[in-house]
Scaffold this active site. Sequence first.
Site, mmCIF file in Angstrom:
data_model
loop_
_atom_site.group_PDB
_atom_site.id
_atom_site.type_symbol
_atom_site.label_atom_id
_atom_site.label_comp_id
_atom_site.label_asym_id
_atom_site.label_seq_id
_atom_site.Cartn_x
_atom_site.Cartn_y
_atom_site.Cartn_z
ATOM 1 N N ASN A 24 -98.577 59.434 -30.469
ATOM 2 C CA ASN A 24 -99.533 59.327 -29.342
ATOM 3 C C ASN A 24 -100.759 60.194 -29.603
ATOM 4 O O ASN A 24 -101.890 59.771 -29.338
ATOM 5 C CB ASN A 24 -98.864 59.735 -28.029
ATOM 6 C CG ASN A 24 -98.046 58.604 -27.436
ATOM 7 O OD1 ASN A 24 -98.594 57.655 -26.893
ATOM 8 N ND2 ASN A 24 -96.729 58.687 -27.571
ATOM 9 N N HIS A 114 -94.603 59.734 -19.546
ATOM 10 C CA HIS A 114 -93.139 59.714 -19.530
ATOM 11 C C HIS A 114 -92.684 58.319 -19.942
ATOM 12 O O HIS A 114 -93.215 57.322 -19.439
ATOM 13 C CB HIS A 114 -92.626 60.060 -18.121
ATOM 14 C CG HIS A 114 -91.142 60.168 -18.078
ATOM 15 N ND1 HIS A 114 -90.461 61.272 -18.559
ATOM 16 C CD2 HIS A 114 -90.189 59.299 -17.651
ATOM 17 C CE1 HIS A 114 -89.163 61.078 -18.411
ATOM 18 N NE2 HIS A 114 -88.971 59.892 -17.870
ATOM 19 N N ASP A 155 -91.741 66.052 -14.133
ATOM 20 C CA ASP A 155 -91.948 64.611 -13.942
ATOM 21 C C ASP A 155 -92.276 64.237 -12.500
ATOM 22 O O ASP A 155 -91.860 63.190 -12.005
ATOM 23 C CB ASP A 155 -90.701 63.821 -14.396
ATOM 24 C CG ASP A 155 -90.467 63.943 -15.892
ATOM 25 O OD1 ASP A 155 -91.436 64.171 -16.636
ATOM 26 O OD2 ASP A 155 -89.311 63.811 -16.320
ATOM 27 N N GLU A 184 -97.310 52.885 -24.813
ATOM 28 C CA GLU A 184 -97.975 54.198 -24.752
ATOM 29 C C GLU A 184 -99.264 54.186 -25.551
ATOM 30 O O GLU A 184 -100.316 54.635 -25.081
ATOM 31 C CB GLU A 184 -97.038 55.286 -25.278
ATOM 32 C CG GLU A 184 -95.831 55.506 -24.380
ATOM 33 C CD GLU A 184 -94.900 56.602 -24.877
ATOM 34 O OE1 GLU A 184 -94.226 57.200 -24.047
ATOM 35 O OE2 GLU A 184 -94.840 56.857 -26.103
HETATM 36 C C1 GRF Z 1 -93.179 59.492 -26.331
HETATM 37 O O1 GRF Z 1 -92.319 58.412 -26.134
HETATM 38 C C2 GRF Z 1 -93.448 60.206 -25.040
HETATM 39 O O2 GRF Z 1 -93.450 59.390 -23.926
HETATM 40 C C3 GRF Z 1 -92.273 61.112 -24.975
HETATM 41 O O3 GRF Z 1 -92.094 61.567 -26.291
HETATM 42 C C4 GRF Z 1 -92.531 60.556 -27.196
HETATM 43 C C5 GRF Z 1 -93.490 61.187 -28.157
HETATM 44 O O4 GRF Z 1 -93.731 60.382 -29.246
HETATM 45 N N1 GRF Z 1 -92.411 62.100 -23.955
HETATM 46 P P1 GRF Z 1 -94.839 60.790 -30.312
HETATM 47 O O5 GRF Z 1 -94.539 62.201 -30.777
HETATM 48 O O6 GRF Z 1 -96.161 60.691 -29.624
HETATM 49 O O7 GRF Z 1 -94.684 59.794 -31.409
#
Ligand code: GRF
Length: 203
Positions: A24, A114, A155, A184
Amino acid sequence: MPQKASKQSTVTRVAIFASGAGSNAQKIIDYFRDHPSVRISLIVCNKPGAGVLGIAEREHIPVLLIEKETFFRGNGYVDELQAAGIDFVVLAGFLWKVPPTLTAAFPNRMVNIHPALLPRYGGKGMYGMHVHEAVIAAGEKESGITIHYVDNVYDNGDIVFQATCSIEPGDSPAALAAKIHELEHAHYPKIIEQVIVHLQNQR
Ligand code: GRF
């Protein structure tokens, strides 16, 4: 396409907090690379060796590596964030609960993502694959993502955005995790932009 902030001239400096791979974080960095009013200025990480640190290095973004004592019982790194000129905090797979000292320093200026449809499947212990395992075990037909402001309860802050995906019979937690990651990556950068530009336009 990045939106233009209408009534502001300064740049909002963003810190991304992450504990893991950082996919992300990478999408957010890519999205804001040439943005006129938003800059990803700092990566904050609690885990030496985390994938997100490699991303920060490749992208030439400064890193603040944090430790428990200062985070939970000290100043919550508020001074360091202020010294770096940070205006807005994005949590992207950050696994520590944010202490009140830090949430108080960024009121309505901190968002989290989340990997489920809050208020269900949130709270303590509901992170990463635990979330997807619980959703599948409950026989849900859909899951999704929730982007919300961060307050002092896990949350719990006001929800800014949700998107859903369907769960097909036989989907494994890993298959669901992949669908969630796709959601995401598609939405988080744009929603961050909307929240920040809205703040900029209030100035
Ligand atoms: C994501 O699914 C986020 O929602 C959760 O942890 C994951 C992180 O993934 N809280 P990344 O490190 O961004 O690949």
